[in-house]
Design a protein around this motif. Structure first.
Motif, mmCIF file in Angstrom:
data_model
loop_
_atom_site.group_PDB
_atom_site.id
_atom_site.type_symbol
_atom_site.label_atom_id
_atom_site.label_comp_id
_atom_site.label_asym_id
_atom_site.label_seq_id
_atom_site.Cartn_x
_atom_site.Cartn_y
_atom_site.Cartn_z
ATOM 1 N N THR A 14 -58.973 -13.544 -19.431
ATOM 2 C CA THR A 14 -57.930 -14.575 -19.450
ATOM 3 C C THR A 14 -58.457 -15.952 -19.062
ATOM 4 O O THR A 14 -58.083 -16.948 -19.651
ATOM 5 C CB THR A 14 -56.756 -14.216 -18.509
ATOM 6 O OG1 THR A 14 -57.305 -13.730 -17.288
ATOM 7 C CG2 THR A 14 -55.884 -13.138 -19.111
ATOM 8 N N THR A 15 -59.369 -15.998 -18.047
ATOM 9 C CA THR A 15 -59.947 -17.299 -17.695
ATOM 10 C C THR A 15 -61.464 -17.184 -17.619
ATOM 11 O O THR A 15 -62.008 -16.100 -17.403
ATOM 12 C CB THR A 15 -59.458 -17.823 -16.316
ATOM 13 O OG1 THR A 15 -59.798 -16.852 -15.337
ATOM 14 C CG2 THR A 15 -57.979 -18.099 -16.297
ATOM 15 N N THR A 16 -62.111 -18.324 -17.788
ATOM 16 C CA THR A 16 -63.559 -18.402 -17.676
ATOM 17 C C THR A 16 -63.884 -19.338 -16.528
ATOM 18 O O THR A 16 -63.418 -20.477 -16.508
ATOM 19 C CB THR A 16 -64.166 -18.935 -18.989
ATOM 20 O OG1 THR A 16 -63.839 -18.018 -20.042
ATOM 21 C CG2 THR A 16 -65.675 -19.076 -18.896
ATOM 22 N N LYS A 17 -64.655 -18.857 -15.555
ATOM 23 C CA LYS A 17 -65.052 -19.688 -14.421
ATOM 24 C C LYS A 17 -66.410 -20.319 -14.745
ATOM 25 O O LYS A 17 -67.303 -19.650 -15.241
ATOM 26 C CB LYS A 17 -65.165 -18.844 -13.152
ATOM 27 C CG LYS A 17 -63.865 -18.183 -12.740
ATOM 28 C CD LYS A 17 -64.029 -17.308 -11.510
ATOM 29 C CE LYS A 17 -62.752 -16.563 -11.204
ATOM 30 N NZ LYS A 17 -62.442 -15.514 -12.191
ATOM 31 N N ILE A 18 -66.523 -21.605 -14.436
ATOM 32 C CA ILE A 18 -67.770 -22.329 -14.683
ATOM 33 C C ILE A 18 -68.148 -23.061 -13.392
ATOM 34 O O ILE A 18 -67.267 -23.566 -12.680
ATOM 35 C CB ILE A 18 -67.611 -23.367 -15.828
ATOM 36 C CG1 ILE A 18 -67.018 -22.690 -17.086
ATOM 37 C CG2 ILE A 18 -68.951 -24.017 -16.170
ATOM 38 C CD1 ILE A 18 -66.692 -23.652 -18.224
ATOM 39 N N HIS A 29 -70.092 -28.069 -8.208
ATOM 40 C CA HIS A 29 -68.798 -28.260 -8.872
ATOM 41 C C HIS A 29 -68.367 -26.910 -9.417
ATOM 42 O O HIS A 29 -69.201 -26.177 -9.946
ATOM 43 C CB HIS A 29 -68.921 -29.232 -10.068
ATOM 44 C CG HIS A 29 -69.307 -30.617 -9.685
ATOM 45 N ND1 HIS A 29 -68.394 -31.544 -9.237
ATOM 46 C CD2 HIS A 29 -70.517 -31.239 -9.661
ATOM 47 C CE1 HIS A 29 -69.027 -32.685 -8.958
ATOM 48 N NE2 HIS A 29 -70.318 -32.517 -9.201
ATOM 49 N N LYS A 30 -67.084 -26.593 -9.311
ATOM 50 C CA LYS A 30 -66.620 -25.384 -10.011
ATOM 51 C C LYS A 30 -65.209 -25.605 -10.538
ATOM 52 O O LYS A 30 -64.411 -26.318 -9.926
ATOM 53 C CB LYS A 30 -66.697 -24.146 -9.121
ATOM 54 C CG LYS A 30 -65.791 -24.131 -7.923
ATOM 55 C CD LYS A 30 -65.800 -22.764 -7.240
ATOM 56 C CE LYS A 30 -64.971 -22.815 -5.966
ATOM 57 N NZ LYS A 30 -64.868 -21.529 -5.291
ATOM 58 N N TRP A 31 -64.940 -25.012 -11.675
ATOM 59 C CA TRP A 31 -63.629 -25.145 -12.298
ATOM 60 C C TRP A 31 -63.432 -23.978 -13.254
ATOM 61 O O TRP A 31 -64.339 -23.159 -13.417
ATOM 62 C CB TRP A 31 -63.506 -26.500 -13.001
ATOM 63 C CG TRP A 31 -64.302 -26.680 -14.261
ATOM 64 C CD1 TRP A 31 -63.835 -26.664 -15.542
ATOM 65 C CD2 TRP A 31 -65.723 -26.937 -14.378
ATOM 66 N NE1 TRP A 31 -64.847 -26.893 -16.450
ATOM 67 C CE2 TRP A 31 -66.020 -27.053 -15.759
ATOM 68 C CE3 TRP A 31 -66.763 -27.059 -13.463
ATOM 69 C CZ2 TRP A 31 -67.306 -27.296 -16.243
ATOM 70 C CZ3 TRP A 31 -68.054 -27.293 -13.942
ATOM 71 C CH2 TRP A 31 -68.313 -27.413 -15.306
ATOM 72 N N ILE A 48 -66.696 -23.412 -23.962
ATOM 73 C CA ILE A 48 -67.538 -23.465 -22.755
ATOM 74 C C ILE A 48 -68.502 -24.659 -22.853
ATOM 75 O O ILE A 48 -68.639 -25.441 -21.901
ATOM 76 C CB ILE A 48 -68.308 -22.139 -22.565
ATOM 77 C CG1 ILE A 48 -67.330 -21.024 -22.190
ATOM 78 C CG2 ILE A 48 -69.396 -22.273 -21.501
ATOM 79 C CD1 ILE A 48 -67.891 -19.618 -22.293
ATOM 80 N N ALA A 49 -69.128 -24.809 -24.015
ATOM 81 C CA ALA A 49 -70.067 -25.923 -24.217
ATOM 82 C C ALA A 49 -69.371 -27.267 -24.034
ATOM 83 O O ALA A 49 -69.891 -28.184 -23.377
ATOM 84 C CB ALA A 49 -70.678 -25.834 -25.614
ATOM 85 N N THR A 50 -68.154 -27.370 -24.589
ATOM 86 C CA THR A 50 -67.377 -28.618 -24.471
ATOM 87 C C THR A 50 -67.016 -28.884 -23.013
ATOM 88 O O THR A 50 -67.150 -30.017 -22.522
ATOM 89 C CB THR A 50 -66.084 -28.513 -25.311
ATOM 90 O OG1 THR A 50 -66.442 -28.171 -26.647
ATOM 91 C CG2 THR A 50 -65.302 -29.808 -25.307
ATOM 92 N N ALA A 51 -66.589 -27.842 -22.309
ATOM 93 C CA ALA A 51 -66.181 -28.002 -20.899
ATOM 94 C C ALA A 51 -67.363 -28.483 -20.050
ATOM 95 O O ALA A 51 -67.211 -29.345 -19.183
ATOM 96 C CB ALA A 51 -65.654 -26.676 -20.359
ATOM 97 N N ILE A 52 -68.547 -27.942 -20.330
ATOM 98 C CA ILE A 52 -69.744 -28.344 -19.581
ATOM 99 C C ILE A 52 -70.109 -29.798 -19.897
ATOM 100 O O ILE A 52 -70.376 -30.594 -18.992
ATOM 101 C CB ILE A 52 -70.923 -27.385 -19.902
ATOM 102 C CG1 ILE A 52 -70.661 -26.020 -19.241
ATOM 103 C CG2 ILE A 52 -72.266 -27.967 -19.442
ATOM 104 C CD1 ILE A 52 -71.634 -24.918 -19.633
#
Length: 324
Positions: A14-18, A29-31, A48-52
């Motif tokens: 459901t969610t991806t932690k980065i 940093h974490k989100w 994921i690539a976009t979020a990073i």
């Protein structure tokens, strides 16, 4: 050049932690972002690539700041190729080339590992493992995952499916069906879902009495936490469920310890938040079923990193690769 960071990714249904993590294992940093498993999971690695990239730009850093992306994914992973063999809930077809897809999307080197293995590596590096190089980590969440570290290395097995502790058969005959297609897996009795199922079965047998019946009357449902809280308060039915859950866990963990003789077995995941009431009950059963030399040398401990274990272990994959 200034010190590089590592991007650690813990991919969930459901969610991806980065997180951005230093080489010393400090989270800078974490989100998290929602996991979009529509369209056969085609958007997952791009998101994921976009979020990073967006986070880097927000904090005024460039891609050069990152040494790579380590990722934990739910399912058996072929470590060499980064292909994920089969996934129940992410929409991907079997044998999905996850490493290749992530590297293409992010233009950074990536290392992929099973998510429970990452949690084990995280606990070894920064948590309850405390540097122990022989360690078994069991994550008790919606399902039950496991990671085995022997001599500082994750035990992969022939196709990346080693450490699937949740799918050790606990109830050989007449067990409940598991998502994996078998019946009676440890996951069906020791996961949060399994504990609730056992509790509901008990309540339905003797509706009249006890805290759990009252909680259902008020909330329309019960959680695994309710079961442990009620057991702590001396509720008879809840203690009966705790007894059953800890029997199966203690029995399986003793046999794993008899096979591997790890320094530590770390219990993590949401269910482990029950703490002492669970640990004491499991320890008692473990002592009964473990071989004497194993019982005297293997310690059961609660995970200390909570939700950060996965991203830290994922980051460790890149750190380890750079050190090789």
């Amino acid at each position: 050049m200034a010190e590089q960071w590592i991007a650690g990714v813990d991919l969930g249904g459901t969610t991806t932690k980065i997180a951005f993590i230093t080489m010393d294992g400090e989270i800078v940093h974490k989100w998290e972002i929602p996991t979009d498993n529509s369209n056969e999971g085609q958007n997952i690695t791009t998101n994921i690539a976009t979020a990073i990239a967006e986070k880097l730009s927000l904090i005024g850093e460039t891609k050069d700041k990152l040494a790579g992306i380590g990722m934990g994914a739910p399912g058996p992973v072929d470590y060499e190729t980064g292909i994920i063999l089969n996934v129940v809930n992410l929409g991907w077809k079997d044998n999905y080339p996850l490493k290749e897809s992530l590297e293409t999307a992010a233009s950074l080197p990536a290392v992929i590992e099973n998510d429970a293995n990452c949690a084990a590596l995280g606990e070894m590096w920064q948590g309850a493992g405390n540097g122990a190089t022989d360690l078994v980590c069991v994550t008790l969440g919606t399902g039950v995952g496991g990671g085995v570290i022997a001599n500082g290395n994750i035990v992969q097995g022939i196709n990346g499916a080693a450490g699937e502790i949740g799918h050790i058969t606990a109830i050989p005959y007449g067990g409940t069906p598991c998502n994996c297609g078998k019946t009676g897996c440890l996951e069906t009795v020791a996961s949060a879902t399994g504990i609730v199922r056992l509790a509901m079965a008990e309540v339905n047998k003797n509706e009249s009495s006890g805290e759990l019946s009252k909680l259902i009357a008020v909330n329309g449902k019960i959680t695994a936490k309710d079961v442990f809280d009620s057991a702590r308060n001396g509720d008879q039915m809840a203690n009966k469920i705790l007894e059953e859950v800890s029997f199966h866990l203690g029995f399986v963990l003793a046999n794993i310890a008899n096979t591997l003789n790890p320094e530590k077995i770390v219990l993590g995941g949401g269910v482990s938040k029950a703490g002492k009431v669970l640990l004491d009950a499991v320890n008692e059963k473990f002592a009964k079923f473990a071989f004497s030399a194993v019982r005297d040398s293997t310690e059961l401990a609660l995970a200390t990193l909570g939700n950060d274990a996965g991203v830290l272990g994922a980051a460790w994959l890149i750190k380890n690769k750079l050190n090789q």
